[in-house]
Each structure stands twice: as structure tokens, then as C-alpha cells.
Design an enzyme around this catalytic site. Sequence first.
Site: not given
Length: 407
Positions: A164, A353, A398-400
Site C-alpha cells: 500500500r 487497518n 490494508r497495508c498489505m
Amino acid sequence: MVKVVTAPRVNSEINKLKMAILHRPGKELERLTPQNLSELLFDDIPWVRRIQEEHDNFVKVLQQNRVEVLYLQNLLEEILKEENVKEKFIDELLQVNGVTSPKINNYLKEFLKEKSSNEVAEIAIGGLTLNEIKIKKSMMGLAEYIYQDSYFYIKPLPNLYFTRDPGAMIDGGLMISSMKTAARKPETLILKYIYKYHEIFRKNNIHWWYDDSYPHSIEGGDVLVLSEKVIAVGCSERTTPQAIEQLAHNLFEKGSSVERILVVQIPINRSYMHLDTVFTMVDTNRFVFYPGIKNELRVFSIIKEEKGFSIHQEKDLQTALKSALNLYTIDIIPTGGLNAITSAREQWNDSTNTLAIAPGVIVTYSRNEISNKIMEKEGIKVIPIEGSELSRGRGGPRCMTMPLLRE
């Protein structure tokens, strides 16, 4: 080569996710040591086999929900099959890693040119140490003598599984991040080459909104695409107000559908490095929020005008969201409920997240049990995944995930 029929476009944070870029954690995590943890932005050393199992399970969940998963390393390998692209990439890779000795630089160029596209991609991500190349003693400098076999000519990128952050699709264009920390700057080089040479972007006339040629830092974890006309951007540890203004100028002047940017100023703190570590959208009018920073937030609107844009301060986040999204009610769901200790613990483990894969359907870490129960009680469908090792890198689902296409 990946064939994409529909051009990448993201006009929503919650609409059905169709396609996304991910990176499977690999050799780069095996390079983490107690000595380089801080430099490489980790708090602990993950168990590599287990983190891969957890990531594979995450991918399986996405695929079961009809999300097409593209692996970043595969995309890089595909473009490096063209020799001229590979040669340019090697030059820039050595440059961004600070290889300044002409002798060493030339030696490494020849060394890497002999490698296959797969091998160059793996080295660009996993790193290259002194003991992995045969270098003459006469070429060695002081750094080689001091650091010896642990000396990295090309540094590993253990944060890359958080795809992300290096970039974000906004409308029909791509924002390539300008990363705050030296450890993550090579990540944007990889994305920049994929944007420039892979047919996903090249043949679909994808616009460009920002890149690392700008001196001010902005990272994808701070960007939330709330609707076709509204995005939120965190002013955070990693994203500066100057970068947000420049992004606003580019979006407004270069033909995007965005007409308003909500700037959410969050505390400068490792725990809240990006906006999506404290705030995410889970449904049309529902958001998950870490209440521990409520009193420290400031919210501003950057609004497109006939000439340029205007800036004004908002009363609070909830009021700003209602106005910007033209909603009568906004539901803010606190992670951890009203228990300050539980909320802080689960925020540290990325309870906020969340990754929306459809309206009201999110992927979260199973370990955040209280926050997950609260969201389920609010009518959100929660798909839990194991993240005991994945969360050691300080990022969640979400970050991934770097969405390329939503309905």
C-alpha cells in the site's frame, strides 16, 4: 505477461475489490538482525516460514472473494526480460543504494547484467551482500573491511509486503510515493519501473499524479479514496503538508475526478505512522477509528476552485466527512470499544487497518478480538486472518494490499 482487460481505476475505498498488487514476504526478511532492525523499521524479527503461510492464507481469502492478485515481484520480473529495461533498472538500483565507488559500481553492473530477470528482481528485493559476490581485495574500500560479510551493496526491502505504501491508485491515475525513510526509497523505484514499462499501466493510459522527483514525502498508507470526488490524506509522521498541497495541485490540474481533499492531521508517532493505522472506511457511512487520538486530530479541507484551490479548517472529522460525502449520518466505530487499554493494545496490532473488499465486508487480523466483535455487532461482515507474524512489521490487511481496480 499479465493481461488486464479493464484499465486500473479506484474511485472508492469500499466498493467490490477486483484486482490488487501484493508481495509475498521472502528472503528479504531473512536479512533482519537485531543490529539492523531499527534501520529497516522493524520492532522484531518475524518467523519467515510462518509469515509466508499467513500471507498465503490472506491471498487465498482474497482469491476466494474473486480478487485478482498480482505479485509485485512477478510484475518486476516480466519487465526486466527486456535487456534495455534491465540495464537501466540496474543503474538506478545501484544509484538508489548509494554505490559510489566507480570500480565497485562497474563490477556490480556486470555481475547483475549476467543474471536473469528473475534473479535481478530477487536481488533488488532480497538484497546483495559482500559475501555473495567474488570481489578482488584491491577493489575493497574501508566499508568492506569494517562491515565485512554483513556489508550490503543492495539493501533488502523487508517492508515491501506492505504494498500500500509505495503508491496508490486515485481515480484513473497512480500516485508513486516519495518515501520518508531511506530504507524504503528503493520500493518506489520498483513501482516506478512497473508503471513505466508494464502493459498494465503503459497500455491503459494511466495518468500520473506524483512521484519521488518531488522532495516532500507522501506515502500510500496516508491516502484513502472515500468517493469519486473526495479523498482523505493523512498529515503524519511520513506525509508532509507540502506534499499534500502538491498532490492537490496535480489532481486538480491534471484531470482527475477529485474535487476535495480532507487532510487529517494525526500525531507524529511511530504507533500512528499512517492515517490507515488509526482510521479506515468499512461501509458507505461507517468508519473504524482509534479513539485514543480523538483530541489530537485537526482536519482541513482543500477544495478545488475555478482557479487553484482554497483551504479551510473543519470543526471535526465527523462533521467534515458528512459535508464532504453529503451524508446525513456518519457512524464512527471505536476500535477496542470504550476501554482505553484494550483500544491501545489492539490499535498497536492494526485493528484499525481494515481492508474493505466490498461495502460492509472487511478483512482484519483475528487477534483483535474485541474490535472485531464490536464491528460484527454493528453489522459489518468480518473475515479474520491470522497475523501473529505479519503484524510484526507494523501493518495490517490494508497495508498489505495495493488496489488497482474496484467496481
